[in-house]
Structures are given as structure tokens and as C-alpha cells.
Design a protein around this motif. Structure first.
Motif, PDB file in Angstrom:
ATOM      1  N   TYR A  42     -23.856  -2.302  40.289  1.00 60.18           N
ATOM      2  CA  TYR A  42     -25.155  -1.732  40.603  1.00 60.18           C
ATOM      3  C   TYR A  42     -26.282  -2.586  40.044  1.00 60.18           C
ATOM      4  O   TYR A  42     -26.143  -3.199  38.988  1.00 60.18           O
ATOM      5  CB  TYR A  42     -25.269  -0.301  40.048  1.00 60.18           C
ATOM      6  N   ASP A  43     -27.407  -2.592  40.778  1.00 58.34           N
ATOM      7  CA  ASP A  43     -28.640  -3.230  40.346  1.00 58.34           C
ATOM      8  C   ASP A  43     -29.723  -2.163  40.328  1.00 58.34           C
ATOM      9  O   ASP A  43     -29.682  -1.209  41.121  1.00 58.34           O
ATOM     10  CB  ASP A  43     -29.072  -4.327  41.337  1.00 58.34           C
ATOM     11  N   LEU A  44     -30.713  -2.345  39.481  1.00 56.04           N
ATOM     12  CA  LEU A  44     -31.841  -1.422  39.449  1.00 56.04           C
ATOM     13  C   LEU A  44     -32.768  -1.733  40.614  1.00 56.04           C
ATOM     14  O   LEU A  44     -33.205  -2.872  40.784  1.00 56.04           O
ATOM     15  CB  LEU A  44     -32.595  -1.529  38.125  1.00 56.04           C
ATOM     16  N   PHE A  45     -33.041  -0.729  41.445  1.00 56.93           N
ATOM     17  CA  PHE A  45     -34.016  -0.884  42.521  1.00 56.93           C
ATOM     18  C   PHE A  45     -35.296  -0.202  42.070  1.00 56.93           C
ATOM     19  O   PHE A  45     -35.305   0.958  41.672  1.00 56.93           O
ATOM     20  CB  PHE A  45     -33.528  -0.238  43.822  1.00 56.93           C
ATOM     21  N   SER A  46     -36.390  -0.930  42.141  1.00 53.32           N
ATOM     22  CA  SER A  46     -37.692  -0.395  41.761  1.00 53.32           C
ATOM     23  C   SER A  46     -38.742  -1.063  42.625  1.00 53.32           C
ATOM     24  O   SER A  46     -38.660  -2.256  42.897  1.00 53.32           O
ATOM     25  CB  SER A  46     -37.955  -0.681  40.281  1.00 53.32           C
ATOM     26  N   PHE A 180     -24.068   9.466  44.822  1.00 55.36           N
ATOM     27  CA  PHE A 180     -24.153  10.221  43.575  1.00 55.36           C
ATOM     28  C   PHE A 180     -24.757   9.356  42.465  1.00 55.36           C
ATOM     29  O   PHE A 180     -25.526   9.843  41.639  1.00 55.36           O
ATOM     30  CB  PHE A 180     -22.783  10.753  43.165  1.00 55.36           C
ATOM     31  N   GLU A 181     -24.417   8.076  42.456  1.00 56.91           N
ATOM     32  CA  GLU A 181     -25.007   7.166  41.460  1.00 56.91           C
ATOM     33  C   GLU A 181     -26.516   7.088  41.665  1.00 56.91           C
ATOM     34  O   GLU A 181     -27.281   7.145  40.704  1.00 56.91           O
ATOM     35  CB  GLU A 181     -24.366   5.781  41.574  1.00 56.91           C
ATOM     36  N   LEU A 182     -26.955   6.964  42.900  1.00 54.61           N
ATOM     37  CA  LEU A 182     -28.394   6.932  43.206  1.00 54.61           C
ATOM     38  C   LEU A 182     -29.063   8.208  42.703  1.00 54.61           C
ATOM     39  O   LEU A 182     -30.085   8.162  42.018  1.00 54.61           O
ATOM     40  CB  LEU A 182     -28.601   6.773  44.714  1.00 54.61           C
ATOM     41  N   MET A 183     -28.480   9.346  43.035  1.00 55.28           N
ATOM     42  CA  MET A 183     -29.087  10.625  42.667  1.00 55.28           C
ATOM     43  C   MET A 183     -29.082  10.855  41.157  1.00 55.28           C
ATOM     44  O   MET A 183     -30.017  11.434  40.612  1.00 55.28           O
ATOM     45  CB  MET A 183     -28.371  11.770  43.390  1.00 55.28           C
ATOM     46  N   ASN A 184     -28.048  10.396  40.490  1.00 59.13           N
ATOM     47  CA  ASN A 184     -27.950  10.598  39.032  1.00 59.13           C
ATOM     48  C   ASN A 184     -28.814   9.623  38.233  1.00 59.13           C
ATOM     49  O   ASN A 184     -29.030   9.845  37.044  1.00 59.13           O
ATOM     50  CB  ASN A 184     -26.497  10.468  38.577  1.00 59.13           C
ATOM     51  N   THR A 185     -29.287   8.542  38.861  1.00 60.95           N
ATOM     52  CA  THR A 185     -30.069   7.552  38.125  1.00 60.95           C
ATOM     53  C   THR A 185     -31.523   7.479  38.585  1.00 60.95           C
ATOM     54  O   THR A 185     -32.290   6.695  38.031  1.00 60.95           O
ATOM     55  CB  THR A 185     -29.432   6.163  38.248  1.00 60.95           C
TER      56      THR A 185
END
Length: 189
Positions: A42-46, A180-185
Motif C-alpha cells: 500500500y501507498d498513501l494517497f493524498s 476495507f484497507e481504504l475504509m480503515n485508513t
């Protein structure tokens, strides 16, 4: 008596000739498509739309023309798209939640089951619901996230193929963990 012996001999000869050259066929075992699913990372999307989340490194986020904070997430080898829409709340939260639920309800005709999972992260002010639609539906996953006061994000997954639940089930199982990873982070800025 001679006719009986000739008749029995004829039957035996016919049986031997009829069975000669035939192969014993063995039923083939069930097979499954071989999916080459990527290694999870995973990478941080911002971006400038005041939220961030962990995005699988194998997904590409694209801007939607004419919609400054809407994004299409290309699901790469899974041959699909996650459409993300970010909305600033300008009326009651219930209007947006009911709209998201109505979109799920549109799939009831084809869905064999609809399951929902609630996400509540009080410390980060992230609340939402994930919907899993089983069966030959156009959109197998839908979700929304909100801070309950000013921001709302909805997500809808579409695959670029005719819906055949049995065939895409392995891809759905893989993708569900990434959503779920998207929603949890997800975090608001």
C-alpha cells in the motif's frame, strides 16, 4: 443345441468386437481460472480534496473530468474501476445516506444476498457502511464514509465484464480486503 451354441458364441464375439478399441473415459476434475493477483502493498494517497487513505500500489487513481474531487481508481489486473465521489454536505446527512442506500437497493432484482458492514472510527470521525452484493449484479461493492457533519465519500465498484458472480468471486475476495484497507485508513484533512 447347435443353434444355441452358435447363438452364445455370436453374442460373445459381438461383445468382444463391440468393446474393442474403446477407451475408458475418466471424468475431468473441476478446474478454476488461474489468477495472477499482485503482492499486497500500500501507498498513501493524498490530494487537495481533504482526505487521504492507503491505496494498493497496483491501483491507479485518476481525476474525473469536470468533477474536481471525484476519482476513478483503476483496479488494474482485476479489470474494473472503483468510482469515488467526494461531496461537501449542504443538507441533512440522512439525504446522502438514503441516496447511497437507494443505489444499493437498485440491485435487489439481480442480487441473491446483500450484506452490510458498519465502520465506526470515533477518534478519526470516520463513519460509514460497506455493502457487499452477491449474485450477478453490476456493482458487487458499494460503500460510503462520512465525518457526519461536512464531508461524504461514496464508492462504487464496476468490473469491465458481464456480471458472472461465480467467475469473478476470487477477484471479489481479493478486492474486498483492499477496500476495507481504504475504509480503515481514510483520514480527513
Amino acid at each position: 443345441m447347435g443353434k444355441v451354441v452358435i447363438f452364445i458364441f455370436g453374442i460373445i464375439l459381438l461383445s468382444v468386437v463391440a468393446c474393442e478399441g474403446k477407451k475408458n473415459y475418466v471424468p475431468k476434475p473441476s478446474t478454476y481460472l488461474e489468477l495472477n493477483l499482485p503482492e499486497r502493498s500500500y501507498d498513501l494517497f493524498s490530494d487537495s480534496c481533504s482526505y487521504s487513505f492507503n491505496k494498493p500500489s497496483y491501483f491507479n487513481v485518476k481525476n474525473v473530468n469536470g468533477q474536481p474531487c471525484n476519482r476513478d481508481v483503476d483496479l488494474s489486473s482485476l479489470n474494473g474501476t472503483l468510482h469515488l465521489s467526494r461531496i461537501d454536505l449542504d443538507t441533512a446527512l440522512a439525504v446522502y445516506v438514503n441516496y447511497a442506500i437507494d443505489k444499493v437497493e437498485e440491485h435487489k432484482v439481480k442480487a441473491t444476498a446483500i450484506y452490510d458492514s458498519t465502520f465506526i472510527r470515533n477518534d478519526d470521525r470516520v463513519f460509514g457502511t460497506f455493502f457487499e452484493l452477491q449474485g450477478n449484479v453490476a456493482s458487487p461493492f458499494q460503500f460510503y464514509l462520512t465525518d457526519s457533519t461536512s464531508r461524504f465519500i461514496s464508492g462504487v465498484v464496476y468490473f469491465n465484464t458481464r456480471p458472472n458472480y461465480d467467475s469473478i468471486k476470487p477477484s471479489l475476495d481479493f478486492l474486498k480486503k483492499d477496500i476495507f484497507e481504504l475504509m480503515n485508513t481514510l483520514e480527513w484533512k
